[in-house]
Design a protein around this motif. Structure first.
Motif, mmCIF file in Angstrom:
data_model
loop_
_atom_site.group_PDB
_atom_site.id
_atom_site.type_symbol
_atom_site.label_atom_id
_atom_site.label_comp_id
_atom_site.label_asym_id
_atom_site.label_seq_id
_atom_site.Cartn_x
_atom_site.Cartn_y
_atom_site.Cartn_z
ATOM 1 N N PHE A 105 126.768 0.072 85.668
ATOM 2 C CA PHE A 105 127.215 -0.549 84.422
ATOM 3 C C PHE A 105 127.017 -2.057 84.543
ATOM 4 O O PHE A 105 127.848 -2.750 85.134
ATOM 5 C CB PHE A 105 128.688 -0.239 84.149
ATOM 6 C CG PHE A 105 129.041 1.234 84.141
ATOM 7 C CD1 PHE A 105 128.087 2.194 83.847
ATOM 8 C CD2 PHE A 105 130.339 1.650 84.438
ATOM 9 C CE1 PHE A 105 128.405 3.545 83.849
ATOM 10 C CE2 PHE A 105 130.667 2.994 84.428
ATOM 11 C CZ PHE A 105 129.699 3.953 84.141
ATOM 12 N N GLU A 108 125.880 -6.480 79.199
ATOM 13 C CA GLU A 108 126.855 -7.430 78.677
ATOM 14 C C GLU A 108 126.924 -7.289 77.160
ATOM 15 O O GLU A 108 125.959 -6.876 76.513
ATOM 16 C CB GLU A 108 126.467 -8.865 79.040
ATOM 17 C CG GLU A 108 126.492 -9.161 80.530
ATOM 18 C CD GLU A 108 127.897 -9.157 81.114
ATOM 19 O OE1 GLU A 108 128.851 -9.428 80.355
ATOM 20 O OE2 GLU A 108 128.040 -8.879 82.319
ATOM 21 N N LYS A 112 134.323 -8.703 77.586
ATOM 22 C CA LYS A 112 134.104 -9.341 78.884
ATOM 23 C C LYS A 112 134.953 -8.664 79.956
ATOM 24 O O LYS A 112 136.141 -8.407 79.756
ATOM 25 C CB LYS A 112 134.458 -10.828 78.794
ATOM 26 C CG LYS A 112 134.053 -11.646 80.011
ATOM 27 C CD LYS A 112 134.288 -13.136 79.771
ATOM 28 C CE LYS A 112 133.829 -13.979 80.939
ATOM 29 N NZ LYS A 112 134.027 -15.430 80.710
ATOM 30 N N LEU A 113 134.307 -8.374 81.070
ATOM 31 C CA LEU A 113 134.997 -7.825 82.231
ATOM 32 C C LEU A 113 135.101 -8.911 83.290
ATOM 33 O O LEU A 113 134.110 -9.554 83.640
ATOM 34 C CB LEU A 113 134.236 -6.620 82.793
ATOM 35 C CG LEU A 113 134.838 -5.932 84.005
ATOM 36 C CD1 LEU A 113 136.197 -5.316 83.664
ATOM 37 C CD2 LEU A 113 133.892 -4.855 84.536
ATOM 38 N N GLU A 130 136.932 -5.235 79.366
ATOM 39 C CA GLU A 130 136.109 -4.176 78.798
ATOM 40 C C GLU A 130 134.654 -4.349 79.235
ATOM 41 O O GLU A 130 134.132 -5.466 79.280
ATOM 42 C CB GLU A 130 136.172 -4.214 77.267
ATOM 43 C CG GLU A 130 137.528 -3.865 76.683
ATOM 44 C CD GLU A 130 137.723 -2.369 76.515
ATOM 45 O OE1 GLU A 130 136.726 -1.654 76.325
ATOM 46 O OE2 GLU A 130 138.883 -1.914 76.567
ATOM 47 N N LYS A 131 134.017 -3.236 79.539
ATOM 48 C CA LYS A 131 132.594 -3.239 79.890
ATOM 49 C C LYS A 131 131.853 -2.350 78.895
ATOM 50 O O LYS A 131 132.183 -1.166 78.748
ATOM 51 C CB LYS A 131 132.402 -2.700 81.312
ATOM 52 C CG LYS A 131 130.986 -2.894 81.854
ATOM 53 C CD LYS A 131 130.685 -4.345 82.116
ATOM 54 C CE LYS A 131 129.337 -4.537 82.800
ATOM 55 N NZ LYS A 131 128.970 -5.956 82.926
ATOM 56 N N CYS A 134 128.512 1.900 78.969
ATOM 57 C CA CYS A 134 128.763 2.588 80.247
ATOM 58 C C CYS A 134 128.452 4.072 80.080
ATOM 59 O O CYS A 134 129.315 4.865 79.686
ATOM 60 C CB CYS A 134 130.202 2.377 80.690
ATOM 61 S SG CYS A 134 130.657 0.650 80.956
ATOM 62 N N VAL A 145 129.477 -1.812 89.081
ATOM 63 C CA VAL A 145 129.858 -2.496 87.847
ATOM 64 C C VAL A 145 129.752 -4.004 88.072
ATOM 65 O O VAL A 145 130.242 -4.515 89.093
ATOM 66 C CB VAL A 145 131.303 -2.135 87.437
ATOM 67 C CG1 VAL A 145 131.669 -2.793 86.109
ATOM 68 C CG2 VAL A 145 131.476 -0.622 87.347
ATOM 69 N N THR A 146 129.118 -4.708 87.146
ATOM 70 C CA THR A 146 129.076 -6.168 87.239
ATOM 71 C C THR A 146 130.217 -6.773 86.436
ATOM 72 O O THR A 146 130.586 -6.270 85.369
ATOM 73 C CB THR A 146 127.744 -6.726 86.724
ATOM 74 O OG1 THR A 146 127.548 -6.336 85.361
ATOM 75 C CG2 THR A 146 126.595 -6.225 87.572
ATOM 76 N N ALA A 147 130.791 -7.843 86.969
ATOM 77 C CA ALA A 147 131.918 -8.510 86.318
ATOM 78 C C ALA A 147 131.781 -10.012 86.500
ATOM 79 O O ALA A 147 131.106 -10.495 87.415
ATOM 80 C CB ALA A 147 133.242 -8.014 86.907
ATOM 81 N N ARG A 153 128.423 -14.092 88.164
ATOM 82 C CA ARG A 153 128.732 -12.667 88.079
ATOM 83 C C ARG A 153 128.563 -12.030 89.452
ATOM 84 O O ARG A 153 127.819 -12.523 90.295
ATOM 85 C CB ARG A 153 127.821 -11.968 87.068
ATOM 86 C CG ARG A 153 128.268 -12.128 85.629
ATOM 87 C CD ARG A 153 127.524 -11.172 84.714
ATOM 88 N NE ARG A 153 126.140 -11.569 84.510
ATOM 89 C CZ ARG A 153 125.225 -10.779 83.941
ATOM 90 N NH1 ARG A 153 125.549 -9.579 83.551
ATOM 91 N NH2 ARG A 153 123.989 -11.226 83.773
ATOM 92 N N SER A 184 132.111 1.949 75.722
ATOM 93 C CA SER A 184 132.772 0.949 76.563
ATOM 94 C C SER A 184 133.825 1.603 77.450
ATOM 95 O O SER A 184 134.328 2.695 77.172
ATOM 96 C CB SER A 184 133.419 -0.124 75.689
ATOM 97 O OG SER A 184 134.442 0.428 74.889
#
Length: 351
Positions: A105, A108, A112-113, A130-131, A134, A145-147, A153, A184
């Motif tokens: 996941f 963008e 925003k996660l 929230e992402k 997904c 998962v990228t955050a 990031r 999401s």
């Protein structure tokens, strides 16, 4: 095997993918009818880490993905991120978790996660926010998962079965990949294991390689449409237009196979970057769109209206190739050319 194997390398006669699940996945794809559940169940039975690109067998791996996609695009859409996650973890030096299914996941959107490490003593990272986009989040075990973190990031490995993870459902309206909802996911104080340093996920050499692996799946979908077109041409005497559409489709697939093979060789040599990846992805996406159009003209409405497999394949491929961002990706390629022209003789670019 349920369908002829797709060979990207000239002169290939065998596909020695050393992964016990490969043949079983092809067999399951032939009967899954667009349902990812049996594919996920099969992935979660394996104790062996999946094969990864860049280790000398990238051509073989992409041939397998293309063949899987030619059988069922939903199956390929399920397997490809599982393999991508395995590659990401391997590049980061993190051990594979046996008997699990994975996703990636990294998209963008407006939501925003955020990842934070509030406890300096334990060093534990927590995800909040929230992402978007997904795929299959409610059915997978884990995901990369990228955050957002301070200054950039970062990628994290996350157990999606933990409390605090909410996979939203009900909004996915697509007729293509209808049973692979990409909605999401909400995260609330969810523990996460860092995968690489800040910005490593985007900067690593394998990022471009993974992007072309997706294009191999698109290519397989186009091959599946071509096979329907070819069978129709064999079933009756084709006129000049039918022959022209068939010939153009074959020519397009030959060029796509050559590009994918060249990219696979570069991946194994460690030289596949984003300039080449953008070229391959853009060309393959264009090939898919053109072959879908040619098949529509040659076959008319009947297969779309009365052949469930063909109608689903066309719809699945239509949304799958939207992972390519069309002119925006071409603009990104243009920017890369200006930032680092390949010409060393004073010219205006690589040509």
């Amino acid at each position: 095997m349920p369908q002829p194997f797709i060979f990207l390398a000239p002169g290939s006669t065998t596909a020695p993918l050393e992964w016990p699940l490969a043949e079983r996945l092809l067999e399951t794809a032939a009967i899954c009818g667009g349902d990812p559940a049996p594919i996920l169940e099969l992935l979660a039975t394996s104790d062996q880490s999946p094969p990864t690109p860049g280790d000398g067998l990238t051509t073989t791996l992409w041939e397998f993905l293309a063949t899987l996609a030619s059988v069922d695009l939903a199956a390929a859409r399920t397997v490809e991120p599982h393999l991508d996650a395995a590659a990401i973890l391997a590049q980061a030096g993190i051990d594979w978790v046996p008997r699990t299914s994975w996703g990636v996941f990294a998209a963008e959107g407006s939501t925003k996660l955020v990842a934070d490490a509030p406890d300096a003593d334990t060093g534990e990272w927590l995800l909040d926010g929230e992402k978007p986009w997904c795929s299959l989040a409610g059915a997978l075990d884990y995901a990369v998962v990228t955050a957002h973190v301070p200054g950039g990031r970062r990628a994290f490995a996350v157990d999606l079965r933990r409390s605090g993870v909410t996979a939203h459902s009900g909004a996915w309206a697509s007729h293509g990949l209808a049973r692979i909802p990409s909605e999401s996911v909400g995260f609330e104080n969810v523990p996460a294991l860092p995968v690489g340093a800040r910005d490593w996920y985007l900067d690593r050499p394998g990022f471009a390689v993974g992007g072309v692996g997706v294009a191999a799946c698109w290519f397989g979908g186009a091959v599946g449409i071509f096979r329907t077109l070819f069978a129709a041409a064999q079933s009756r005497k084709p006129d000049q237009l039918a022959l022209a559409w068939l010939g153009e489709s074959d020519r397009l697939l030959a060029s796509g196979a050559a590009m994918l093979h060249a990219a696979a060789v570069a991946a194994d040599q460690g030289t596949l970057g984003w300039r080449a990846a953008h070229r391959v992805r853009g060309q393959i996406a264009g090939i898919c769109e053109r072959i879908s159009t040619l098949a529509g003209r040659a076959l008319g409405p009947a297969p779309l209206g009365f052949d469930p497999s063909h109608a689903r394949r066309v719809a699945d491929l239509g949304i799958y190739i939207r992972q390519h961002h069309a002119a925006r990706d071409d603009a990104a390629l243009g920017q890369l050319l200006l930032q680092a022209p390949e010409s060393t003789e004073g010219g205006i670019g690589p040509w």
